[in-house]
Design a protein around this motif. Structure first.
Motif, short mmCIF file in Angstrom:
data_model
loop_
_atom_site.label_atom_id
_atom_site.label_comp_id
_atom_site.label_asym_id
_atom_site.label_seq_id
_atom_site.Cartn_x
_atom_site.Cartn_y
_atom_site.Cartn_z
N LYS A 1 0.84 -1.20 0.00
CA LYS A 1 0.00 0.00 0.00
C LYS A 1 0.87 1.26 0.00
O LYS A 1 0.57 2.23 -0.69
N THR B 1 -6.49 6.59 -14.45
CA THR B 1 -7.81 6.37 -13.87
C THR B 1 -8.90 6.72 -14.88
O THR B 1 -8.70 7.53 -15.77
N GLY C 1 -2.96 10.59 -16.10
CA GLY C 1 -3.06 9.37 -15.31
C GLY C 1 -3.76 8.26 -16.08
O GLY C 1 -4.06 8.38 -17.27
N ASN D 1 2.28 1.69 -3.50
CA ASN D 1 1.22 2.14 -4.39
C ASN D 1 0.92 3.62 -4.17
O ASN D 1 0.81 4.39 -5.11
N ARG D 2 0.77 4.02 -2.91
CA ARG D 2 0.45 5.43 -2.58
C ARG D 2 1.58 6.36 -3.01
O ARG D 2 1.34 7.42 -3.56
N TYR D 3 2.82 5.95 -2.77
CA TYR D 3 3.97 6.77 -3.17
C TYR D 3 3.99 6.93 -4.69
O TYR D 3 4.20 8.03 -5.20
N SER D 4 3.74 5.86 -5.40
CA SER D 4 3.71 5.92 -6.87
C SER D 4 2.61 6.85 -7.35
O SER D 4 2.80 7.61 -8.31
N THR D 5 1.46 6.81 -6.70
CA THR D 5 0.34 7.68 -7.07
C THR D 5 0.70 9.15 -6.87
O THR D 5 0.42 10.00 -7.72
N VAL D 6 1.34 9.46 -5.75
CA VAL D 6 1.74 10.83 -5.47
C VAL D 6 2.79 11.30 -6.48
O VAL D 6 2.71 12.42 -7.00
N GLN D 7 3.74 10.43 -6.79
CA GLN D 7 4.77 10.78 -7.79
C GLN D 7 4.13 11.03 -9.15
O GLN D 7 4.51 11.97 -9.86
N ALA D 8 3.17 10.21 -9.53
CA ALA D 8 2.48 10.38 -10.81
C ALA D 8 1.72 11.71 -10.85
O ALA D 8 1.71 12.39 -11.87
N ALA D 9 1.12 12.08 -9.73
CA ALA D 9 0.40 13.35 -9.67
C ALA D 9 1.37 14.52 -9.83
O ALA D 9 1.07 15.50 -10.53
#
Length: 185
Positions: A30, A116, A114, A33-41
């Motif tokens: 988790k 999503t 992204g 995943n969360r770190y990757s999401t923040v980096q992508a943002a």
């Protein structure tokens, strides 16, 4: 005690922030995943800034089916303005990635970096905010909304009634929020 000074970090929040402590419940997967999401943002923010700069300077990209290139070239071709704030009130505003209004035709484009699933709701809200801010009736103009994502372009010509509905909801909810603010004073 003399506390260490960390001037570069004052007012900032770390990824493992005490004020956003939900990470205490994460497992390794988790967290990754969360770190990757923040980096992508963060990358998405930089890509949007780059697109806005290209549009402002009218620097076209190679003609291919790549999302970024299509978005930039279309915005330049349609003589759109990048990163425009559409404002109804402090409770209801947003920034359109690119927008133009000429000859009674509203065009709003959105660049999605992204993966999503996307929805036209966001662009319809921008259209409603535009109509509210500039006192324009949706049934008196043409509109085209586009989302650029994953080397594809989704196109929507919203029904004026849909935009009127969103406008009404913005006005009603803004009034309710203001009433709640007054009750708090």
């Amino acid at each position: 005690m003399n506390f260490n000074k960390h001037l570069n970090f004052e007012g900032a929040h770390s990824f493992l922030s005490a004020s956003q402590h939900s990470w205490l419940n994460y497992d390794d997967a988790k967290l990754i995943n969360r770190y990757s999401t923040v980096q992508a943002a963060q990358l998405g923010t930089r890509i949007h800034a780059l697109a806005a700069e290209h549009i402002s300077l009218k620097i076209k990209m190679p003609n291919d089916n790549k999302t970024f290139n299509q978005y930039v070239n279309d915005a330049i071709g349609y003589r759109m303005s990048p990163e425009v704030v559409l404002f109804y009130s402090p409770n209801a505003f947003g920034t359109a990635d690119s927008i133009s209004f000429r000859d009674n035709f509203l065009r709003i484009h959105d660049l999605k970096t992204g993966v999503t699933r996307v929805s036209m709701d966001q662009l319809e809200i921008y259209a409603a905010l535009f109509c509210l801010e500039y006192d324009i009736k949706p049934n008196k103009i043409g509109m085209e909304l586009r989302i650029y994502q994953k080397n594809d372009i989704l196109v929507n010509e919203p029904e004026p009634d849909r935009i009127f509905h969103i406008m009404d909801k913005i006005v009603r909810f803004d009034k309710l929020i203001e009433e709640m603010k007054e009750a708090d004073d």
